[in-house]
Design an enzyme around this catalytic site. Structure first.
Site, mmCIF file in Angstrom:
data_model
loop_
_atom_site.group_PDB
_atom_site.id
_atom_site.type_symbol
_atom_site.label_atom_id
_atom_site.label_comp_id
_atom_site.label_asym_id
_atom_site.label_seq_id
_atom_site.Cartn_x
_atom_site.Cartn_y
_atom_site.Cartn_z
ATOM 1 N N GLY A 77 19.957 25.208 3.120
ATOM 2 C CA GLY A 77 18.680 24.500 3.168
ATOM 3 C C GLY A 77 17.640 25.184 4.029
ATOM 4 O O GLY A 77 17.850 26.270 4.568
ATOM 5 N N THR A 80 14.364 21.308 8.801
ATOM 6 C CA THR A 80 14.400 19.859 8.893
ATOM 7 C C THR A 80 14.243 19.415 10.336
ATOM 8 O O THR A 80 14.328 20.232 11.260
ATOM 9 C CB THR A 80 15.689 19.278 8.283
ATOM 10 O OG1 THR A 80 15.521 17.872 8.075
ATOM 11 C CG2 THR A 80 16.884 19.524 9.172
ATOM 12 N N ALA A 150 17.992 13.739 4.220
ATOM 13 C CA ALA A 150 18.139 15.164 3.928
ATOM 14 C C ALA A 150 19.608 15.560 4.045
ATOM 15 O O ALA A 150 20.368 14.976 4.831
ATOM 16 C CB ALA A 150 17.299 15.995 4.895
ATOM 17 N N GLY A 163 25.877 18.222 7.495
ATOM 18 C CA GLY A 163 26.015 17.024 6.683
ATOM 19 C C GLY A 163 24.687 16.446 6.267
ATOM 20 O O GLY A 163 23.910 17.092 5.573
ATOM 21 N N ALA A 165 21.152 13.626 7.254
ATOM 22 C CA ALA A 165 20.334 12.903 8.230
ATOM 23 C C ALA A 165 19.569 11.822 7.487
ATOM 24 O O ALA A 165 18.782 12.114 6.580
ATOM 25 C CB ALA A 165 19.374 13.850 8.935
ATOM 26 N N CYS A 181 12.210 20.510 4.583
ATOM 27 C CA CYS A 181 13.059 21.143 3.572
ATOM 28 C C CYS A 181 12.290 22.135 2.702
ATOM 29 O O CYS A 181 12.715 22.470 1.594
ATOM 30 C CB CYS A 181 13.755 20.100 2.704
ATOM 31 S SG CYS A 181 14.784 18.960 3.648
#
Length: 266
Positions: A77, A80, A150, A163, A165, A181
């Site tokens: 990703g 964030t 996210a 993981g 959020a 993102c």
């Protein structure tokens, strides 16, 4: 199958990162079962493997003034934000432990399903959007679809870290510091904004844990403390790790502080 669950409250990002690394190695060697960490962070911006620094819109001096840390990490990703009022989930799962084995794409879809069900428990309808990872609210009249959670994961030898959020009561103004993102033109929302009321983070954590159990077909075992998890590792083997094992004999100081003592890992 049993999955350990630890609710850690507010934890500095660097401390949680070291904890994930330690538990990753312990899971790889079978010293702990699948483990789910649930927590929140002080304000921090993280850049994944595919992140562009240009997606951090604020200069370092301004971030420092706002008390926002910046980390470059190995999850997938882009950019964030994590902060108070956001439920962060770090599953330390061996994907080979599920029947049938779960692949990377299926794992992300299951995380999305956990989030969709958790939001649904509180009366918030959410969805997947094709081509975009994460979970989104539905578009309504004069109200566009918005990202409420996210996802960014890392998988090493089939064991997961990082993981998702979920914005519960997060101060959404922080998201103006980044291009969330790397997606432009899409707003960010929270459970609090959608429901127009505050929900305790612990209540959302309980719902998320329950939905992890349903989606991954696992019994969720809540532990009282990090000590309980490390004690579990001590019962697995009393033998010292092999010479090429990179699990530290002692956790970093920050992890010992998190435990509340200075004792060694088993």
């Amino acid at each position: 199958m049993v999955t350990n669950v630890l609710y850690l409250g507010r934890v500095a990002y660097g401390t949680a990162l070291e904890l994930q690394r330690t538990l990753l190695e312990m899971r790889k060697t079978g010293r702990i079962d699948n483990t789910l960490l649930l927590l929140e962070h002080p304000p921090v911006i993280t850049l994944g493997r595919n992140a562009r620094l240009a997606n951090v819109l604020a200069p370092p001096e301004f971030l420092a003034q706002r008390g926002v840390e910046l980390f470059e990490i190995d999850r997938g990703g882009d950019v964030t934000f994590h902060g108070p009022g956001q439920l962060v989930a770090y599953p330390i799962f061996d994907l080979r432990s599920f029947e049938p084995k779960v692949g990377a794409v299926e794992y992300v879809r299951r995380l999305e399903e956990v989030l969709i069900r958790t939001c649904g428990d509180f009366g918030i309808g959410t969805q997947r959007i094709k081509g975009l990872t994460g979970v989104w609210t539905y578009a309504l009249r004069n109200k566009p679809e918005a990202k409420i959670a996210a996802i960014g994961v890392h998988i090493s030898r089939s064991v997961t870290t990082h993981g998702f959020a979920l914005n519960v009561s997060t101060d959404l103004d922080f998201f103006s510091l980044i291009v969330p993102c790397g997606i432009t033109g899409k707003p960010v929302t929270s459970m609090e904004r959608e429901l127009k009321k505050t929900i305790p983070l612990e209540e959302v954590a309980t719902s998320a844990s329950r939905n992890f159990g349903r989606v991954f077909n696992s019994q969720m075992l809540w532990l009282e403390s990090l000590d309980d998890l490390l004690s579990q590792a001590a019962t697995v083997t009393s033998q010292p790790p092999p010479s090429n094992e990179d699990t530290p004999a002692r956790p970093p100081k920050e992890l010992r502080d998190l435990r509340g003592d200075g004792s060694e890992l088993a």
